[in-house]
Motif scaffolding. Structure first.
Motif, mmCIF file in Angstrom:
data_model
loop_
_atom_site.group_PDB
_atom_site.id
_atom_site.type_symbol
_atom_site.label_atom_id
_atom_site.label_comp_id
_atom_site.label_asym_id
_atom_site.label_seq_id
_atom_site.Cartn_x
_atom_site.Cartn_y
_atom_site.Cartn_z
ATOM 1 N N GLY A 171 0.812 -1.216 0.000
ATOM 2 C CA GLY A 171 0.000 0.000 0.000
ATOM 3 C C GLY A 171 0.841 1.259 0.000
ATOM 4 N N VAL A 172 1.861 1.313 0.861
ATOM 5 C CA VAL A 172 2.719 2.495 0.958
ATOM 6 C C VAL A 172 3.512 2.701 -0.331
ATOM 7 N N ALA A 173 4.045 1.611 -0.897
ATOM 8 C CA ALA A 173 4.825 1.719 -2.133
ATOM 9 C C ALA A 173 3.963 2.240 -3.283
ATOM 10 N N LEU A 174 2.758 1.692 -3.437
ATOM 11 C CA LEU A 174 1.888 2.122 -4.530
ATOM 12 C C LEU A 174 1.406 3.554 -4.322
ATOM 13 N N ALA A 175 1.084 3.928 -3.090
ATOM 14 C CA ALA A 175 0.644 5.299 -2.822
ATOM 15 C C ALA A 175 1.732 6.290 -3.190
ATOM 16 N N SER A 176 2.976 5.982 -2.850
ATOM 17 C CA SER A 176 4.100 6.863 -3.188
ATOM 18 C C SER A 176 4.284 6.949 -4.694
ATOM 19 N N MET A 177 4.169 5.813 -5.388
ATOM 20 C CA MET A 177 4.331 5.798 -6.847
ATOM 21 C C MET A 177 3.224 6.597 -7.538
ATOM 22 N N LEU A 178 2.026 6.616 -6.939
ATOM 23 C CA LEU A 178 0.889 7.302 -7.551
ATOM 24 C C LEU A 178 0.758 8.750 -7.098
ATOM 25 N N GLY A 179 1.737 9.220 -6.344
ATOM 26 C CA GLY A 179 1.754 10.618 -5.943
ATOM 27 C C GLY A 179 0.896 10.956 -4.741
ATOM 28 N N LEU A 180 0.488 9.942 -3.966
ATOM 29 C CA LEU A 180 -0.316 10.184 -2.768
ATOM 30 C C LEU A 180 0.588 10.244 -1.537
ATOM 31 N N PRO A 207 2.165 8.836 1.536
ATOM 32 C CA PRO A 207 2.423 7.428 1.870
ATOM 33 C C PRO A 207 1.470 6.872 2.926
ATOM 34 N N ILE A 208 0.998 7.744 3.818
ATOM 35 C CA ILE A 208 0.076 7.285 4.859
ATOM 36 C C ILE A 208 -1.211 6.754 4.239
ATOM 37 N N MET A 209 -1.582 7.284 3.075
ATOM 38 C CA MET A 209 -2.768 6.776 2.391
ATOM 39 C C MET A 209 -2.589 5.315 2.004
ATOM 40 N N GLY A 210 -1.340 4.875 1.858
ATOM 41 C CA GLY A 210 -1.073 3.476 1.574
ATOM 42 C C GLY A 210 -1.453 2.584 2.740
ATOM 43 N N LEU A 211 -1.309 3.121 3.968
ATOM 44 C CA LEU A 211 -1.746 2.371 5.146
ATOM 45 C C LEU A 211 -3.269 2.309 5.202
ATOM 46 N N VAL A 212 -3.917 3.413 4.788
ATOM 47 C CA VAL A 212 -5.382 3.445 4.763
ATOM 48 C C VAL A 212 -5.905 2.407 3.785
ATOM 49 N N ALA A 213 -5.227 2.267 2.636
ATOM 50 C CA ALA A 213 -5.611 1.260 1.647
ATOM 51 C C ALA A 213 -4.872 -0.052 1.901
ATOM 52 N N GLY A 214 -4.330 -0.195 3.107
ATOM 53 C CA GLY A 214 -3.650 -1.416 3.512
ATOM 54 C C GLY A 214 -4.384 -2.044 4.679
ATOM 55 N N ALA A 229 -13.149 12.314 -4.616
ATOM 56 C CA ALA A 229 -13.114 12.465 -6.076
ATOM 57 C C ALA A 229 -11.692 12.353 -6.632
ATOM 58 N N ASP A 230 -10.747 13.061 -6.023
ATOM 59 C CA ASP A 230 -9.376 13.059 -6.530
ATOM 60 C C ASP A 230 -8.614 11.783 -6.183
ATOM 61 N N LEU A 231 -9.161 10.982 -5.268
ATOM 62 C CA LEU A 231 -8.472 9.776 -4.821
ATOM 63 C C LEU A 231 -8.998 8.509 -5.486
ATOM 64 N N ALA A 232 -10.122 8.619 -6.193
ATOM 65 C CA ALA A 232 -10.812 7.436 -6.704
ATOM 66 C C ALA A 232 -9.922 6.572 -7.590
ATOM 67 N N GLY A 233 -9.256 7.176 -8.577
ATOM 68 C CA GLY A 233 -8.417 6.418 -9.508
ATOM 69 C C GLY A 233 -7.282 5.681 -8.821
ATOM 70 N N PRO A 234 -6.423 6.398 -8.086
ATOM 71 C CA PRO A 234 -5.331 5.716 -7.376
ATOM 72 C C PRO A 234 -5.827 4.665 -6.392
ATOM 73 N N LEU A 235 -6.952 4.928 -5.723
ATOM 74 C CA LEU A 235 -7.478 3.976 -4.755
ATOM 75 C C LEU A 235 -7.850 2.663 -5.426
ATOM 76 N N VAL A 236 -8.487 2.732 -6.583
ATOM 77 C CA VAL A 236 -8.875 1.523 -7.309
ATOM 78 C C VAL A 236 -7.643 0.705 -7.681
ATOM 79 N N ILE A 237 -6.600 1.383 -8.152
ATOM 80 C CA ILE A 237 -5.363 0.682 -8.538
ATOM 81 C C ILE A 237 -4.758 -0.047 -7.337
ATOM 82 N N ILE A 238 -4.664 0.658 -6.212
ATOM 83 C CA ILE A 238 -4.072 0.057 -5.014
ATOM 84 C C ILE A 238 -4.880 -1.159 -4.563
#
Length: 420
Positions: free
Chosen positions: A116-125, A127-134, A320-329
């Motif tokens: 989650g953290v790696a993908l969030a960083s790669m998608l420009g979010l 990194p903490i959002m990677g934990l949320v999607a983790g 709205a701005d998070l929908a695309g990256p969230l789906v990928i993660i």
């Protein structure tokens, strides 16, 4: 458009929360998809409420503020119920397989958060959002997503953490229910086993080795009838009160202790820890008869009310701005879960029929929640035969020990330099 804020006091918040729960109950009964994938009633009703609130905001500029203190109290009661139900004496019943699966799940926690953290960083979010999607929303579920979302927004300034967490947890429930059965079926097919005619395996939850205790009925049988007396209810409420007071006190103390202040330990952690201490000290040293059925009822009711309030307060426009990256993660997380259950959980747990059922259960709570795990295992055992070991171990790991490990793992990730 000029925004109009509407603030609800505790009474109106409670009334609306109960309405949301009743609507959710109706939707789950009437819509087969919601029932098949074990979507919780507060989630079904809450998402509808969130959609209505989004429409009112978009069309008329209304913003609703609910009674946060009531929401927080319900959240703390839920996590207190987890602690009060965590009897360490049950470790003996699970034996070595319980320990091994706990270690496997602990390792998966690190993998899930790392992805989650790696993908969030790669998608420009953030990194903490990677934990949320983790593990916050997937292994943690809606309750943990709502609790951590508030902490991340208030203490770490992560906008939209609650909204994203609830969305991810909802996806996880569906995905966990979809992948568990096929993973187990493929593993069982590779072993050359054939389907057998067997009675529904629901009884395993109550009649197998050691599974007759309350540990196997807390949370995954939320709709079961519980026999509770007034005395037991008052005793149980007293235990909850101690947990809430201790959580409030320790949160204040932690702010004055430098190293604890840096950890930013969420309040619900203190409530859960107090529950664990109370449970094991009172039952082991004083032979106190802990009333699990009352803990079960109050815990489930508190969780339902908390989720209803959390979903009512969602600001979907922040997603709205998070929908695309969230789906990928989340898609990648699903693939990782499938591969881990297939190649790690199954093999480490013995490469036999029981381990295939355990793999299905791991998919359930690894992406969703313990009820999803139990539903996955029932679907497999109804077709291929009973697995007493799986029905004994999964509820203990998925409902209790994984939450404790999740707290430690999340605190560890948040302390890493690149997360700040």
């Amino acid at each position: 458009m000029e925004l109009t804020e509407i603030t609800l006091n505790g009474y109106y918040t409670l009334i609306l929360a109960t309405i949301v729960l009743l609507v959710g109950q109706f939707l789950v009964k009437k819509i087969k998809f919601l029932e098949d994938f074990n979507i919780p009633e507060p989630v079904a009703g809450g998402l509808l409420a969130a959609a209505i609130i989004y429409f009112l905001n978009f069309q008329y500029g209304y913003v609703f503020n609910i009674h946060k203190e009531l929401q927080t109290a319900c959240m703390l009661m839920f996590f207190s119920s987890i602690g009060l139900s965590a009897d360490f004496r049950r470790l003996k019943a699970g034996g070595l397989p319980l320990v091994i699966l706990t270690v496997v799940v602990g390792f998966f926690l690190l993998v899930q958060n790392g992805v989650g953290v790696a993908l969030a960083s790669m998608l420009g979010l953030d990194p903490i959002m990677g934990l949320v999607a983790g593990s916050i929303s997937l292994i943690g579920g809606h309750g943990t997503a709502g609790a951590w979302g508030a902490t991340l927004e208030n203490d770490y300034g992560v906008t939209g953490a609650t909204t994203m967490g609830i969305a991810a947890a909802t996806y996880g429930l569906v995905a966990g229910g979809l992948i568990g059965g096929p993973v187990a079926k493929r593993l069982i097919k590779n072993m050359g086993m054939q389907a057998v005619n067997t009675a529904p395996n629901n009884a395993n939850l109550d009649k197998t080795d050691g599974s007759n205790d309350a540990n196997n009925t807390v949370f995954e049988k939320a709709d079961s009838v519980r026999l509770i007396t007034a005395v037991s209810a008052v005793e149980t409420l007293a235990l909850f009160a101690v947990c809430l007071v201790a959580a409030d006190y320790m949160s204040g103390v932690a702010k004055d202790i430098e190293w604890l202040a840096q950890l930013k330990v969420p309040t619900f952690v203190w409530a859960l820890a107090t529950g664990v201490i109370l449970r094991n000290v009172l039952t082991s040293l004083f032979n106190f008869d802990m009333f699990d059925r009352a803990i079960d009822v109050f815990g489930n009711a508190s969780l339902s009310l908390f989720l209803a309030m959390a979903l009512m307060s969602l600001k979907l426009w922040e997603l709205a701005d998070l929908a695309g990256p969230l789906v990928i993660i989340l898609v990648v997380q699903t693939i990782v879960m499938i591969l881990f259950a297939y190649f790690v959980t199954f093999r480490v747990m013995g490469k036999n029929y029981d381990s295939a059922v355990l793999a299905a259960g791991h998919c359930g709570f690894g992406m969703g929640a313990t009820p999803t795990a139990v539903a996955n295992m029932q679907a497999v055992t109804d077709r291929y035969g009973a697995s007493h070991k799986a029905f004994l171990i999964i509820p203990m790991v998925g409902a209790f020990f994984v939450d404790l490990m999740n707290l430690v793992a999340l605190q560890g990730f948040l302390m890493l330099p690149f997360m700040k």
